[in-house]
Design a protein around this motif. Structure first.
Motif, PDB file in Angstrom:
ATOM      1  N   TYR A 265       0.820  -1.213   0.000  1.00 46.73           N
ATOM      2  CA  TYR A 265       0.000   0.000   0.000  1.00 46.73           C
ATOM      3  C   TYR A 265       0.857   1.267   0.000  1.00 46.73           C
ATOM      4  O   TYR A 265       0.568   2.238  -0.697  1.00 46.73           O
ATOM      5  N   GLN A 266       1.904   1.214   0.817  1.00 50.45           N
ATOM      6  CA  GLN A 266       2.775   2.377   0.873  1.00 50.45           C
ATOM      7  C   GLN A 266       3.435   2.639  -0.478  1.00 50.45           C
ATOM      8  O   GLN A 266       3.533   3.778  -0.932  1.00 50.45           O
ATOM      9  N   VAL A 267       3.874   1.523  -1.145  1.00 54.84           N
ATOM     10  CA  VAL A 267       4.473   1.674  -2.472  1.00 54.84           C
ATOM     11  C   VAL A 267       3.453   2.206  -3.469  1.00 54.84           C
ATOM     12  O   VAL A 267       3.706   3.127  -4.253  1.00 54.84           O
ATOM     13  N   GLN A 269       0.753   3.883  -2.839  1.00 56.73           N
ATOM     14  CA  GLN A 269       0.347   5.252  -2.518  1.00 56.73           C
ATOM     15  C   GLN A 269       1.354   6.259  -3.065  1.00 56.73           C
ATOM     16  O   GLN A 269       0.969   7.278  -3.643  1.00 56.73           O
ATOM     17  N   ARG A 270       2.654   5.945  -2.881  1.00 59.63           N
ATOM     18  CA  ARG A 270       3.656   6.856  -3.403  1.00 59.63           C
ATOM     19  C   ARG A 270       3.585   6.908  -4.936  1.00 59.63           C
ATOM     20  O   ARG A 270       3.657   7.995  -5.538  1.00 59.63           O
ATOM     21  N   THR A 271       3.404   5.726  -5.544  1.00 62.15           N
ATOM     22  CA  THR A 271       3.288   5.689  -7.018  1.00 62.15           C
ATOM     23  C   THR A 271       2.043   6.435  -7.492  1.00 62.15           C
ATOM     24  O   THR A 271       2.061   7.176  -8.474  1.00 62.15           O
ATOM     25  N   SER A 272       0.931   6.254  -6.779  1.00 56.48           N
ATOM     26  CA  SER A 272      -0.325   6.903  -7.158  1.00 56.48           C
ATOM     27  C   SER A 272      -0.227   8.417  -7.057  1.00 56.48           C
ATOM     28  O   SER A 272      -0.755   9.148  -7.887  1.00 56.48           O
ATOM     29  N   GLU A 273       0.461   8.873  -6.033  1.00 54.99           N
ATOM     30  CA  GLU A 273       0.610  10.315  -5.884  1.00 54.99           C
ATOM     31  C   GLU A 273       1.393  10.905  -7.044  1.00 54.99           C
ATOM     32  O   GLU A 273       1.050  11.967  -7.579  1.00 54.99           O
ATOM     33  N   ILE A 274       2.448  10.162  -7.425  1.00 58.23           N
ATOM     34  CA  ILE A 274       3.235  10.643  -8.564  1.00 58.23           C
ATOM     35  C   ILE A 274       2.392  10.629  -9.837  1.00 58.23           C
ATOM     36  O   ILE A 274       2.365  11.594 -10.617  1.00 58.23           O
ATOM     37  N   THR A 277      -0.231  13.338  -9.844  1.00 49.15           N
ATOM     38  CA  THR A 277       0.327  14.640 -10.177  1.00 49.15           C
ATOM     39  C   THR A 277       0.535  14.762 -11.686  1.00 49.15           C
ATOM     40  O   THR A 277       0.214  15.777 -12.308  1.00 49.15           O
TER      41      THR A 277
END
Length: 961
Positions: A265-267, A269-274, A277
Motif C-alpha cells: 500500500y505504501q508503495v 500510494q507513493r506511485t499513485s501520488e506521482i 500529479t
C-alpha cells in the motif's frame, strides 16, 4: 462435520425404525385383509341363491375356521341383520338395522352409495368388546335386468385378535414406544387403536397400511431417544480442539498478509501520488481546448500541444524545432515576437490578436496569452504561449452589431422592459410611431403605451402579469401616441429568462395597422356590398335569406323574393354612355330603398338586376309592394342634363310555396321575371307551376341541343317553290328539323330561340348552309329541275362578322355557284342595326349571294331602309295568305306588297298557299312564286329528290305531248 455425522446417523436410525414398523404393519394388513375376504364368499352365496341363502349357518360355521380373527359373519338384507354365525353370543344382533343405527348408519349408507367394501371402526361391538366391521353391499339384477340394492354381507373382526398378528408388544421389548392410530373420516380427528405406555411422541416415524375405511399408521420412537449423547460429546470436543488450532494458524497467516499489504500500500500510494500529479498536469493541459506552445525568446517551438489539430498551421511534430517566422505569416509572426518580448520584460503578456488562414477552417482569429516559464538562472528563457480561438466571439460581436442595426432600423417598434415592466430601451420605429423620444420613454411603464379598447382582448395588467408563468400574448390592441391620439396596433409580448428560468425582461413589438384595418374594411365591404350602389351583393343577400327562411320556418310564416330587371337599360348605356347608366342605377337603388321596411333587403346582382328580400310578407303584400315599385321607378329621373324614364319587370317567388331555399327562390323569381318581360314588360308576375314546367323544358331543350349537332340529330326538309306563271318548280326552301331520340321531333319554334339565346345558332346555321348547298349541288349535277335553294338566317347569325366568309367557304367546298343560294332574313334582323345590316348585305351581294326578306309585313320595316337594302325577293307571310278568300284587308295588304315589290324591282313569293282560290288571287295580282301545302309539304332530302324526278318526268311528258 459433527453436525453432518449426527444428521446422517439420525437419518439411518429413523430409516431402520421405519423399516421395522413396516414389517409389523404388513403383518397387521395381511390379517385384516384375510378376515375381510370372507365377504367375497358371502356375496357369492347371495348371488348364487339370488338373494336366498337357506343353509347360511351351516356354511358359515364351516367357513369360520378358515378365517382366524373373525368374531362373526352375517347377512343384512336391506341393511337389517337376519343371519349371523355363530349365533350363540350374537343373538342381540339379529334385527339390528345397520342403515338407521346412529353409530353405524353413516358408514352403512356410505357403503350402499359407493357400492364398495367399507371397514367401520374400531368401535364397541353389539356383541361386546372393541372391533371393526367390514360391510360389502350386494346388488342383484331384477327381472328387467336392472341392478337393485339387496343388502349387506358383513364380518365382525375382534381387534385384539387381529392386533395379535402384528406382535406389537415385541416393539416395547426391543426398546421402542409405539402407537397405532387412524384419522376418523367423520370428524377428521386422530383415533388411537393401540399404543404402548407411554405412546410414541410427535418425533416418531411410522408406516401406514391402507384399509377400506382409510389409513392406519404405526408410529415408533426409541425409548432412549434418537442418537447417542456420549458419542456426540466426544465428537464435539475433538472438533473444538481442531477449530482452535486452525484459528491460531489463520491468525498467524493473516498478520503476515497484513504486513505485506501494508508495504504494498505504501508503495502504491507513493506511485499513485506521482501518477496523480502527472495525470492532473496532463488533464490540465488536455482540458485546454486551445493550442498551447512552449517557445524560447527567439521564437523557436520547443513543444506543441493541441486537442484540435485543425487549429495548427502544421502537424505538431513538424512545428517543433522551427521558428515562428518560418511557420506563420509575417504579420502574425511579428505579433508573436512582440508577445514574447513583452512577457520577457514583465513576466506575462495578454490581449494581442492575430488571424490565420487555416486550410480546413479558413480565416480564424486567435487571442495570445504568454507567461515566462521558471527555469534555472543559467538556462535560456522559455515561454508558455496560449493561443485562444476567438473566431466565434468575433462572429458574435459582428452578429451583435448586426442585431443592433436591425433593432434600430426595424420597421416595427421594439420595446425592452425590465422585470418591473419599466422601459429600458426602444428603437427608432417606436419614436416614429408614438412620437416619444428615447429620453421620454425610458423609465416609463409599458402599460402607459397602450389603452384598453372595448373591442380587443389586450389588458396590459393581465398580459404582463402572466409573463413569469411562461405566458405570451399576440394580437390587436389600441396604442396611444404622445399627442394622446389612439391607433390600432398589432402587438406581441414575450419574456426573456436567465439561465435559472427567471424572467428578467420583456420584449414588446408592435406596428401601426391603421392602413391594414382600412384595407380589410374595404375588402370586407367589397365582399358583401356592391361597389356602385352600396347595396348588399348576392353573397350577403344569400346569408340574410338563409336566416330569414329559418325564422319563417320556425314560426310558420311566409317570405317573398322579388327579382327586378330594368327594361331596355342597354339603350341607356349604348346611347348615353356607361357613366350615365351607372348614375341611373344608383338613383334606382336609392328609390327602391326608400320604399322598403327596415327588415327588408334590396341587393344588386350586377348589371341592371336587383333582388328584393321581404321577410314576413304574404303574396298579397308582395303584389302591393311590386305595384309600388313599378309606380316609383316609372317616375322620371333627372340626371343632368337628361330626364330619363325607365320601367321594371318583376318576378315574384314565395316561401314556402315556391321553394324552401335561397337558390330555389332565386331561380323561380328569375323565371317569373322573364315571363313578365315576355308579357310586355313594366309589370310583375308570380311564379307558377306552368312556368316551372316551361323553364324545365327550356333547360332540357338547351342541354340536349348542345349535343344534337355532334350526334347527327338534325336533318333538312325541303319545300318546293313553284312559279305561278309556268306552274313549274323553280326553287326550294330548306327547313331545319330536329329529331331527338327521347324528345321526338322538336318544333323549330321551340328550339330556334334557345339556340339563338345560347349562341349555338351560329354553328347550327353553318351546318344548315353546308348541307343545303351540298344537296343542291348533287341535284343540279343530276339535272333535276331546280334553280336555287333558300336558307333562313337568324338575326344572331346575320350579325356575326364571319357570316360572308362562312357562306363562301361552304359554296366553295360544295362547288356550287353563289347565285344558286338564297339567304332569307327577317325584318327584325335587317332593321335592328340598319347600318350594320347594309354593310353585311353589301358583302353578301358582292359575293353573288341573293337575299330575300322573310315574313314581310309582320315587322316594322322602314321603306327608306327597304329601298337601300340589297333585297332580291320579298316573301309574303302566310298570316296574310291564309284568309285571302274571306278577309278583304288581307287581300288589300297582299296586293299592296306585290305592287310595292314590282315598283322596287323585287320578286315576290307567297307562303302558306293551300287552296285554288288563294292561288288564283295571287296569280291575278302578279305574284311571281308560291309555296305551301297546295304544292307539297316539306320533304326529307330523299323524298324531295323523288319529288323533283316526278316533276321532271311530268315536264318531259308535257314537252313531248
Amino acid at each position: 462435520m459433527v453436525w453432518a455425522l449426527e444428521r446422517q446417523e439420525h437419518a439411518q436410525q429413523r430409516t431402520q425404525v421405519a423399516d421395522m414398523a413396516g414389517d409389523h404393519v404388513q403383518a397387521l394388513q395381511r390379517a385384516i385383509e384375510l378376515a375381510l375376504s370372507a365377504n367375497n364368499a358371502l356375496v357369492a352365496l347371495v348371488r348364487q341363491g339370488k338373494g336366498q341363502v337357506t343353509q347360511f349357518e351351516e356354511i358359515g360355521t364351516q367357513m369360520l375356521p378358515f378365517y382366524p380373527g373373525i368374531a362373526a359373519m352375517g347377512l343384512s338384507p336391506n341393511g337389517v341383520v337376519r343371519h349371523v354365525v355363530p349365533r350363540q353370543g350374537n343373538e342381540n344382533s339379529i334385527g339390528f338395522d345397520q342403515l338407521n343405527d346412529p353409530r353405524q348408519g353413516p358408514e352403512s349408507a356410505r357403503a350402499r352409495e359407493s357400492g364398495r367394501l367399507t371397514l367401520a371402526g374400531p368401535m364397541e361391538l353389539v356383541q361386546g368388546g372393541l372391533g371393526v366391521v367390514g360391510r360389502q353391499p350386494v346388488y342383484l339384477e331384477d327381472t328387467q335386468g336392472h341392478r337393485a340394492f339387496w343388502g349387506f354381507t358383513y364380518v365382525t373382526i375382534r381387534l385384539p385378535e387381529v392386533l395379535a398378528a402384528a406382535r406389537l408388544p415385541q416393539l416395547t421389548q426391543r426398546g421402542y414406544h409405539y402407537r397405532l392410530w387412524r384419522i376418523r373420516p367423520d370428524t377428521g380427528e386422530e383415533q388411537t387403536i393401540a399404543a404402548s405406555t407411554p405412546p410414541a411422541g410427535p418425533d416418531a416415524v411410522g408406516r401406514s397400511l391402507t384399509l377400506p375405511n382409510g389409513q392406519w399408521t404405526l408410529s415408533l420412537v426409541p425409548i432412549k431417544g434418537w442418537g447417542d449423547p456420549g458419542v456426540l460429546a466426544m465428537r464435539c470436543a475433538v472438533a473444538l480442539l481442531f477449530a482452535l488450532l486452525m484459528t491460531y494458524l489463520a491468525r498467524l497467516l493473516f498478520e503476515l498478509k497484513a504486513h505485506e499489504r501494508g508495504l504494498a500500500y505504501q508503495v502504491a500510494q507513493r506511485t499513485s501520488e506521482i501518477q496523480a500529479t502527472q495525470q492532473q498536469l496532463r488533464a490540465t493541459i488536455d482540458a485546454i481546448p486551445d493550442p498551447l506552445f512552449e517557445l524560447d525568446l527567439d521564437g523557436l517551438y520547443c513543444s506543441v500541444h493541441s486537442q484540435r489539430a485543425e487549429l495548427l498551421m502544421a502537424p505538431a511534430d513538424m512545428l517543433v524545432g522551427h521558428n515562428v517566422t518560418e511557420v506563420l505569416p509575417a504579420v502574425a509572426a511579428l505579433s508573436v515576437m512582440d508577445v514574447l518580448n513583452e512577457a520577457h520584460a514583465q513576466g506575462w503578456s495578454t490581449g494581442r490578436q492575430i488571424v490565420l488562414d487555416l486550410s480546413s477552417l479558413g480565416a480564424t482569429w486567435f487571442e495570445l496569452s504568454a507567461a515566462r516559464k521558471a527555469t534555472s538562472p543559467s538556462a535560456k528563457p522559455r515561454f508558455i504561449v496560449l493561443s485562444r480561438d476567438i473566431t466565434e466571439r468575433k462572429r458574435s460581436q459582428e452578429q451583435l452589431q448586426l442585431t443592433a442595426q436591425v433593432f434600430d432600423q426595424s420597421s416595427e417598434a421594439i420595446v425592452i422592459a425590465d422585470a418591473a415592466h419599466t422601459i429600458v430601451r426602444i428603437n427608432r420605429a417606436f419614436t416614429r410611431i408614438t412620437g416619444y423620444t428615447e429620453a421620454e420613454a425610458v423609465g416609463q411603464s409599458v402599460r402607459l403605451l397602450t389603452v384598453a379598447g372595448a373591442d380587443d382582448d389586450f389588458h396590459a395588467d393581465t398580459v404582463y402579469a402572466q409573463l413569469p408563468q411562461g405566458g405570451s400574448w399576440e394580437g390587436e390592441a389600441w396604442g396611444r401616441r404622445k399627442d394622446a391620439s389612439t391607433y390600432p396596433q398589432w402587438l406581441s409580448v414575450s419574456s426573456v429568462r436567465d439561465g435559472n428560468g427567471v424572467v428578467t425582461h420583456s420584449i414588446t413589438l408592435f406596428r401601426d395597422i391603421t392602413q391594414q384595418r382600412e384595407a380589410q374594411d374595404r375588402i370586407q365591404r367589397l365582399a358583401h356590398f356592391d361597389p356602385l350602389t352600396n347595396l348588399p351583393n348576392r353573397a350577403l343577400l344569400a346569408e340574410r335569406a338563409h336566416r330569414h327562411i329559418a325564422d319563417e320556418q320556425e314560426r310558420g310564416g311566409t317570405l317573398a323574393m322579388l327579382f327586378l330587371d330594368l327594361d331596355h337599360f342597354k339603350n341607356v348605356n349604348d346611347s348615353l354612355g356607361h357613366r350615365i347608366g351607372d348614375i341611373l342605377l344608383v338613383a334606382v337603388a336609392q328609390r327602391l330603398q326608400s320604399l322598403l321596411r327596415p327588415q327588408d333587403t334590396v341587393s344588386r346582382l350586377g348589371g341592371d338586376e336587383f333582388l328584393l328580400l321581404l321577410p314576413a310578407t304574404s303574396a298579397a303584400a308582395a303584389a302591393d309592394k311590386a305595384t309600388q315599385l313599378l309606380a316609383a321607378v316609372a317616375q322620371p329621373f333627372q340626371i343632368d342634363p337628361y330626364e330619363l324614364t325607365t320601367t321594371l319587370s318583376i318576378g315574384i317567388a314565395m316561401y314556402p310555396a315556391d321553394g324552401e331555399s335561397f337558390d330555389t327562390l332565386y331561380q323561380r323569381a328569375d323565371a317569373a321575371m322573364y315571363r313578365a318581360k315576355q308579357n310586355g314588360r313594366n309589370r310583375y308576375g308570380f311564379f307558377t307551376a306552368d312556368l316551372e314546367a316551361r323553364t324545365a323544358r327550356a333547360l332540357q331543350i338547351e342541354n340536349a341541343l348542345r349535343r344534337a349537332l355532334e350526334r347527327n340529330q338534325f336533318e333538312l326538309h325541303y319545300q318546293p317553290q313553284v312559279s305561278l306563271t309556268t306552274r313549274q318548280v323553280v326553287g326550294a326552301e330548306a327547313l331545319l328539323r330536329w329529331r331527338h331520340p327521347e324528345l321526338g321531333l322538336v318544333s323549330p319554334a321551340e328550339f330556334i330561340p334557345v339556340a339563338e339565346s345560347s349562341g349555338m345558332i351560329v354553328a347550327i346555321g353553318e351546318w344548315v348552309i353546308h348541307t343545303a348547298v351540298r344537296d343542291t349541288k348533287r341535284w343540279l349535277d343530276l339535272h333535276l329541275p331546280l334553280r336555287a335553294v333558300s336558307v333562313n338566317v337568324s338575326a344572331v347569325q346575320f350579325r356575326h362578322p364571319q357570316l360572308p366568309e362562312m357562306v363562301t367557304r361552304c359554296l366553295e367546298q360544295a362547288g356550287l355557284p353563289a347565285r344558286r343560294l338564297e339567304l332569307e332574313l327577317t325584318e327584325g334582323a335587317a332593321v335592328d342595326d340598319p347600318a350594320a345590316a347594309l354593310a353585311m348585305m353589301d358583302q353578301l351581294h358582292d359575293r353573288g349571294v341573293r337575299l330575300s326578306m322573310d315574313d314581310f309585313g309582320t315587322g316594322y320595316s322602314s321603306l327608306s331602309y327597304l329601298k337601300r337594302f340589297q333585297i332580291y325577293k320579298l316573301k309574303i307571310d302566310q298570316s296574310f295568305v291564309r284568309d285571302l278568300e274571306e278577309d278583304a284587308n288581307d287581300r288589300a295588304i297582299v296586293s299592296a306588297i306585290i305592287r310595292m315589290a314590282q315598283a322596287l324591282g323585287m320578286q315576290t313569293t307567297a307562303e302558306g298557299v293551300e287552296t285554288d282560290g288563294q292561288l288564283e288571287f295571287l296569280r291575278a295580282q302578279g305574284c311571281d312564286e308560291a309555296q305551301g301545302f297546295y304544292f307539297s309539304r316539306p320533304l326529307p332530302a330523299d323524298a324531295f329528290e323523288a319529288y323533283l324526278r316526278q316533276q321532271q318526268e311530268q315536264q318531259s311528258s308535257s314537252s313531248s305531248g
